[in-house]
Design a protein around this motif. Structure first.
Motif, PDB file in Angstrom:
ATOM      1  N   ALA A  50      24.869-134.553  22.899  1.00 38.88           N
ATOM      2  CA  ALA A  50      25.591-135.826  22.978  1.00 38.88           C
ATOM      3  C   ALA A  50      25.972-136.301  21.581  1.00 38.88           C
ATOM      4  O   ALA A  50      25.456-135.807  20.581  1.00 38.88           O
ATOM      5  CB  ALA A  50      24.742-136.885  23.668  1.00 38.88           C
ATOM      6  N   ARG A  51      26.833-137.265  21.559  1.00 36.35           N
ATOM      7  CA  ARG A  51      27.366-137.821  20.309  1.00 36.35           C
ATOM      8  C   ARG A  51      26.276-138.464  19.439  1.00 36.35           C
ATOM      9  O   ARG A  51      26.352-138.449  18.216  1.00 36.35           O
ATOM     10  CB  ARG A  51      28.430-138.843  20.663  1.00 36.35           C
ATOM     11  CG  ARG A  51      29.124-139.490  19.520  1.00 36.35           C
ATOM     12  CD  ARG A  51      30.154-140.498  19.992  1.00 36.35           C
ATOM     13  NE  ARG A  51      31.178-139.909  20.840  1.00 36.35           N
ATOM     14  CZ  ARG A  51      32.323-139.404  20.396  1.00 36.35           C
ATOM     15  NH1 ARG A  51      32.603-139.412  19.120  1.00 36.35           N
ATOM     16  NH2 ARG A  51      33.195-138.909  21.248  1.00 36.35           N
ATOM     17  N   GLY A 163      30.233-123.230  17.089  1.00 36.83           N
ATOM     18  CA  GLY A 163      29.940-124.339  16.189  1.00 36.83           C
ATOM     19  C   GLY A 163      29.667-125.585  16.992  1.00 36.83           C
ATOM     20  O   GLY A 163      29.683-125.560  18.226  1.00 36.83           O
ATOM     21  N   PRO A 164      29.398-126.686  16.313  1.00 37.63           N
ATOM     22  CA  PRO A 164      29.064-127.908  17.040  1.00 37.63           C
ATOM     23  C   PRO A 164      30.218-128.389  17.910  1.00 37.63           C
ATOM     24  O   PRO A 164      31.384-128.172  17.591  1.00 37.63           O
ATOM     25  CB  PRO A 164      28.751-128.919  15.935  1.00 37.63           C
ATOM     26  CG  PRO A 164      29.367-128.371  14.704  1.00 37.63           C
ATOM     27  CD  PRO A 164      29.433-126.881  14.870  1.00 37.63           C
ATOM     28  N   VAL A 165      29.875-129.041  19.010  1.00 39.20           N
ATOM     29  CA  VAL A 165      30.893-129.638  19.869  1.00 39.20           C
ATOM     30  C   VAL A 165      31.558-130.766  19.096  1.00 39.20           C
ATOM     31  O   VAL A 165      30.885-131.592  18.477  1.00 39.20           O
ATOM     32  CB  VAL A 165      30.252-130.176  21.172  1.00 39.20           C
ATOM     33  CG1 VAL A 165      31.258-130.977  21.985  1.00 39.20           C
ATOM     34  CG2 VAL A 165      29.675-129.033  21.989  1.00 39.20           C
ATOM     35  N   ASN A 166      32.869-130.788  19.100  1.00 42.76           N
ATOM     36  CA  ASN A 166      33.636-131.887  18.518  1.00 42.76           C
ATOM     37  C   ASN A 166      33.725-132.962  19.600  1.00 42.76           C
ATOM     38  O   ASN A 166      34.496-132.821  20.546  1.00 42.76           O
ATOM     39  CB  ASN A 166      35.021-131.402  18.093  1.00 42.76           C
ATOM     40  CG  ASN A 166      35.912-132.523  17.613  1.00 42.76           C
ATOM     41  OD1 ASN A 166      35.582-133.706  17.719  1.00 42.76           O
ATOM     42  ND2 ASN A 166      37.066-132.159  17.083  1.00 42.76           N
ATOM     43  N   TRP A 167      32.932-134.007  19.478  1.00 43.72           N
ATOM     44  CA  TRP A 167      32.852-135.020  20.520  1.00 43.72           C
ATOM     45  C   TRP A 167      34.138-135.824  20.658  1.00 43.72           C
ATOM     46  O   TRP A 167      34.357-136.483  21.673  1.00 43.72           O
ATOM     47  CB  TRP A 167      31.652-135.939  20.298  1.00 43.72           C
ATOM     48  CG  TRP A 167      30.378-135.149  20.378  1.00 43.72           C
ATOM     49  CD1 TRP A 167      29.527-134.862  19.352  1.00 43.72           C
ATOM     50  CD2 TRP A 167      29.829-134.510  21.533  1.00 43.72           C
ATOM     51  NE1 TRP A 167      28.481-134.074  19.813  1.00 43.72           N
ATOM     52  CE2 TRP A 167      28.644-133.857  21.141  1.00 43.72           C
ATOM     53  CE3 TRP A 167      30.225-134.437  22.870  1.00 43.72           C
ATOM     54  CZ2 TRP A 167      27.850-133.130  22.037  1.00 43.72           C
ATOM     55  CZ3 TRP A 167      29.437-133.722  23.753  1.00 43.72           C
ATOM     56  CH2 TRP A 167      28.268-133.076  23.333  1.00 43.72           C
ATOM     57  N   ALA A 169      37.117-134.318  20.631  1.00 47.20           N
ATOM     58  CA  ALA A 169      38.014-133.422  21.390  1.00 47.20           C
ATOM     59  C   ALA A 169      37.190-132.244  21.912  1.00 47.20           C
ATOM     60  O   ALA A 169      37.398-131.098  21.524  1.00 47.20           O
ATOM     61  CB  ALA A 169      39.145-132.937  20.490  1.00 47.20           C
ATOM     62  N   PRO A 170      36.242-132.504  22.827  1.00 48.24           N
ATOM     63  CA  PRO A 170      35.384-131.419  23.315  1.00 48.24           C
ATOM     64  C   PRO A 170      36.143-130.468  24.242  1.00 48.24           C
ATOM     65  O   PRO A 170      37.090-130.884  24.917  1.00 48.24           O
ATOM     66  CB  PRO A 170      34.286-132.157  24.076  1.00 48.24           C
ATOM     67  CG  PRO A 170      34.918-133.434  24.504  1.00 48.24           C
ATOM     68  CD  PRO A 170      35.917-133.781  23.438  1.00 48.24           C
ATOM     69  N   PRO A 171      35.733-129.197  24.274  1.00 46.32           N
ATOM     70  CA  PRO A 171      36.336-128.268  25.232  1.00 46.32           C
ATOM     71  C   PRO A 171      36.118-128.784  26.653  1.00 46.32           C
ATOM     72  O   PRO A 171      34.969-129.014  27.047  1.00 46.32           O
ATOM     73  CB  PRO A 171      35.587-126.959  24.995  1.00 46.32           C
ATOM     74  CG  PRO A 171      34.958-127.102  23.642  1.00 46.32           C
ATOM     75  CD  PRO A 171      34.707-128.567  23.456  1.00 46.32           C
TER      76      PRO A 171
END
Length: 178
Positions: A50-51, A163-167, A169-171
């Motif tokens: 989570a963020r 790599g880390p999730v880009n919160w 713009a998450p997949p």
């Protein structure tokens, strides 16, 4: 099917869940120590879970996973959750609550246990979630988490492989929408 879709299918296929217990397993391509750190540090958790988090790594300590930290209290995510067991580097257990759309169930707690073990290709994670109440709304909550934990484990693997999730713009295939 894309690689993430294959991973989600593999997690679902290896899930011997029962009506009383959600259980998922996955092998993460990383060392036991790296996976333990991912689950037990704020920096690690924000890479896949989570963020934002509030974490106090001790039995009884905070294990709050804040999916929507900007929301008002009570609507930010897994608030008030506590660690029930910390056995480095192999076992972590915490209580858990339902999303706000199930207020009665949210007022009660279920339990989640994460076990780590060395495995060929990395570290095997066994995740068990239990403690469900009875009735149709509890079944909805259980079904919700059966899907959600698959996504969490897929994001964990993603965090090591990509790599880390880009919160911001998450997949989309890695996000749980209920």
């Amino acid at each position: 099917m894309n690689p993430l879709g294959i991973l989600l299918t593999a997690i679902a296929a290896g899930a011997p869940s029962t009506p009383d217990v959600i259980e998922h397993h996955v092998v993460v391509p990383a060392s036991l120590e790296a996976v333990w750190s991912r689950w037990t540090t704020a920096e690690g958790l924000t890479r896949f879970f989570a963020r934002s988090v509030n974490l106090d790594l001790r039995v009884g300590g905070d294990f709050e996973i804040l999916f929507f930290p900007e929301n008002e209290p009570g609507l930010r995510g897994a608030e008030g959750t506590r660690l029930m067991a910390v056995e480095a580097p192999r076992r972590l257990a915490f209580d858990w609550d339902a999303p706000p759309q199930w207020p009665h169930q949210r007022g009660q707690r279920t339990m989640v246990e994460v076990r780590l073990a060395p495995s060929e290709g990395g570290t095997r994670i066994s995740l068990r979630h239990h403690g469900w109440g009875d009735g149709p709304q509890w079944q909805e909550v259980r079904d919700y988490f059966d899907r959600a934990w698959q996504k969490v484990l897929a994001r964990l693997v993603y965090s090591f492989e990509v790599g880390p999730v880009n919160w911001d713009a998450p997949p989309p295939e890695l996000m749980h929408r209920g």
